[in-house]
Every structure is written in structure tokens, then in C-alpha cells.
Write a protein that holds these residues in place. Sequence first.
Motif, short mmCIF file in Angstrom:
data_model
loop_
_atom_site.label_atom_id
_atom_site.label_comp_id
_atom_site.label_asym_id
_atom_site.label_seq_id
_atom_site.Cartn_x
_atom_site.Cartn_y
_atom_site.Cartn_z
N ASN A 324 14.21 20.66 36.18
CA ASN A 324 14.95 21.93 36.31
C ASN A 324 16.47 21.71 36.18
N GLU A 325 16.82 20.75 35.35
CA GLU A 325 18.24 20.46 35.14
C GLU A 325 18.96 21.70 34.62
N SER A 326 20.15 21.95 35.18
CA SER A 326 20.94 23.14 34.83
C SER A 326 21.95 22.81 33.73
N ILE A 328 25.18 24.95 32.09
CA ILE A 328 25.98 26.18 32.11
C ILE A 328 26.98 26.15 30.96
N GLU A 337 23.41 30.32 32.04
CA GLU A 337 22.79 29.10 32.56
C GLU A 337 21.38 28.98 32.01
N ILE A 339 17.94 26.67 32.49
CA ILE A 339 17.27 25.76 33.43
C ILE A 339 16.15 25.04 32.71
N CYS A 363 29.47 23.76 36.80
CA CYS A 363 28.14 23.14 36.78
C CYS A 363 27.58 23.13 38.20
N ARG A 364 26.25 22.95 38.29
CA ARG A 364 25.63 22.79 39.61
C ARG A 364 25.93 21.38 40.11
N THR A 367 24.02 18.49 38.77
CA THR A 367 24.30 18.06 37.39
C THR A 367 25.22 16.85 37.35
N GLU A 498 22.34 23.35 44.37
CA GLU A 498 22.62 24.50 43.52
C GLU A 498 24.05 25.00 43.64
#
Length: 523
Positions: A324-326, A328, A337, A339, A363-364, A367, A498
Motif C-alpha cells: 500500500n505504498e503511497s 503523491i 495520491e 496507493i 509524502c506519507r 514513504t 499516514e
Amino acid sequence: MKAEDLKNSILQLAMEGKLVPQDHNDEPASVLLERIREEKEKLIKEKKIRRNNKESFIFRKNGHFYEKVGKKGEPVCIDEEIPFDIPDSWEWIRINTLREVYTGNSINKTEKETKFTGLTEGYNYIATKDVKFDNSIDYDNGVKIPKDLEKFRVAPKGSVLLCIEGGSAGRKIGILNQDVCFGNKLACFKTFNENNNFLFYYLQSPNFKEIFKSKKTGIIGGVGIAKLRNVLMPIPPLKEQKRIINKLHDLIPKINEYGIYKESFDILNSEFPDKLKSSILQEAIQGKLVPQDPNDEPASVLLERIKDEKERLIKEKKIKRNRNESFIYKKNGHFYEKIGKKGEPVCIDEEIPFEIPSSWQWCRLNTICTKITDGSHNPPPKKDFGIPVLSVKNINQNEIDFNSIYRFTDDEGFNKENPRTNICKGDIILGIVGSIGEVAIYKSDKKVIAQRSVAIIKTEIYNYFLASVFESILFKKYAKTYSKGTAQRGLYLKTLKEFLVPVPPLNEQKRIVSLLEDIFYLL
């Protein structure tokens, strides 16, 4: 100087005859006291008061003070009782000399509610709670005593009420503007003088407070009427009393006003460094603290390198792949974004808290980190010494305070916990339970493990910059919004991962941290 200290100093000066100048044309206090004695004799003959067979008479002789008690008493030197010098025109007396000191009547709760509440006529009944710390008196408390009930003692208008028992003893005091009945934990000071303000101020003076404190007895603390009547009090000439009162009437409100401003200033002064630090941090993470350099490699390139580094670590099986790498990015003035590989882009404009420079990226937290974990939820048995077990309580002013660590483990406990946390020099230690947001960089080579109150974060951006982000209002608001729990709030790791982080170019991160260190050193 605190307002209370200033007020005490002025009241003490007033009681020592040093606040206003003496006037040799004033009738001396000895003449005033003689008139009081004559007035007492008149009231005794009229059977309005009883004779006090232990009446005190204090006089000077050859530079010493003597006291004669009653008609047959022998004069006794009381120099050791005299607390300070007074002008020649003043006199020392026992408070009872002024006229009368007496307590009121107690009323039990049931009697108060059934007999004396809701009446339209009668004396207002004043209890301790109705005399306020600011010297005001609440007369409209709903309790009245019918005037034909002679068993209730009356405190006349102009007399002084003082709390003499309980937590407020000696601290609550007021002058009555009407006749009242009153409680048994209050003492009424009734004098022959229409203006009792000098007595009112004396009962607030440091000298009286010290005497009152020394005479307190009992578990709840109180001073009996007999002891109060026997307290020494200085008496100036009547005209000088009025000058002192006028001066105090002028000064005390100004001191109280000063106290309000001083308190506000002290609060502001104590909060200012923290508020200023928060403002500076906010400017820093918004890209407003240092100028951008067009020669800096943009944050997008830094994030691409971090992505490559993560791939390397995954191949080496040092970290696991995050499905589930984000990712953005900005498009047509909006933030999106994506996912994971199969996720659809979603506009996240509402999540973006503020604008950042074009060379920065959102970024989250996950990340930019290769490790985000917390300490043990089930720490090994506690030892008195050995390998330290960190908790949020050991973070003090952005440092790990090893002297405050009270929990230790042995090699077995360390070997069990370390594979998961593996705390290394340069890792960020972040409070996530209780004192959320307390943060420090781990700078030691010591072997340690941690309790669940902290998160251990290994980041691929400049660790000191990320630590500054955790100190900012941005993270504090996020933690306050998303932390859970009642007795002790905590921020779950999933939620922490997150958190949106503004990421500058690496060189700018270092310039920001360098300037922050210089500024905070001055604070």
C-alpha cells in the motif's frame, strides 16, 4: 515583585507609621484611647455592655512598654511582645480595647433550608463562603434571619468580618455595608470608630498574618476569640488613620491592577519561548525560514532515490514490501495520491494543510522511512540494572536522559526484543503514548530496547529535519486529532505512518536545521 509582596510591604509600612508623614498638630492616639475608655464606661452604666475586669492598659515609661491588666493588676514590661517601633504619637493596644470581638451563630443545613431560605425580610446571613478573597461580601445568598430572633448575634454595618477557622482562616476579610447575622467561623470586630478601615487593613498586614498563623490550633486550623482579643495592634492618631486609609485606598486598587498585568505578563513571558519556537518551526516546515536555492536537487529526486533504496533493501530481505505504498503528486494545481500499483489516483486537496515551495514534495511518513515500529507491548521482566529499556518519560528536551531510566533488562530480554526494534544511532525516538510528540535523536552506541510508549523511526531524509517536523504544530494537531484512548491517549503506528510530511530538498533540510539550532540556542 509580585503584587501580593508589594501590597504586604505597603501595608507593613502603613502599620509602622512610615506610609504618610506625622503631623504634630494631630491629637495623639492616647487622647483617642481615653475617649474610648470614657465611651465604654458610659455603655457599662447604661448596661449595654459588660465591664471587662481584665481590661488592658498599655503605656510607655522610660523607653519601655508596660501593660496593666485590670484595676488591681501590676504593670508588667511587655517589650518582648512589641513587634516593631511606632511613632511617639501612636499607641499599642490589645484589639479588645477597641470594643468587642465575637463570633456568630451556626445553622445546620436542614434548619437553613427549612426556616431561613426564601424569606423576604430579616438580616442577611453571612457564612464563610460569602466572604470572598477579594474582600467583597455576597449578601444575596438567599438566607435571612428574622429580626425578632434574639439568639442570633448581629454584626453592625461598618464592622469587620474575619474568617477564623478552616482553610480560609486569616485570609478572608471584609467590611459590612449593612447589619447582618453571621456564622460561627467568622469573627466580628466591632469598634467605637465609625470608620473601621484602619482595622480592616491591619488585619491584612504581614504582622497580623504572622501572629494569626502562630496562634492557629486544631486539625482544621483556627484561632479562638480569646486569643484574637489579646492580639497587639498599633493605633495612630485619628486624623493620621484617615490619611493612611486615603493613601491605601489610592494604592491598593493600583497594586491589584498591577497584579493582573503582572500575572498576564508572567504567563506571556513563560509561554513566549514555546510559542515563538512553535511559530518558527511552522515557518520552517512551510519553506519560509530559509530561501530556496534553485541549484538544490528537488525533493522529487530525493524521493526517487529513497524508492530505489527501499527496492534494494527489499531484494536483500532487510525490509518487507509495502503493498500500500503511497505516491503523491501534483497535477493541474491539485494534489493526488495513488496507493499501491493498482490503486486509482484520488484527489487529497482537503488533506493538504498549507502551500509549500515548488521544489518540495508532500509524502506519507511511511514513504520516507525504512522502519517505523514501536517498543515492546510486553517488555521482558524488569531488572534493577543491565540494558536500558526506554520509555517516553526518558525523553527530556530532545535528548535521551539515561539518568531517568528506571527499567532494565538482561541479555536474554534484549535478544528477544532487539530484532524487531534494533535501535541504532541516528534513529528517531518519538513519543506516541502519553506525552505524544516528545522526540529525540538516538545518539548513543549503547544497547537499548524500548517500551510501547515510543516509536522507533529510521528515515531516509535528514533525521534532524524530520524530528523538527514532529515538534511542529502540524504534527501536534495531527496527533491530537487522531490519537485514541481515554486515560492515556496513544497514536497507532498505522495512523503515524499516514502522517503527511512536507519534504524539502536535502540541502535545504540541512540549512533549515542549522538555522533552527542557531535560533533555539538563543531562546
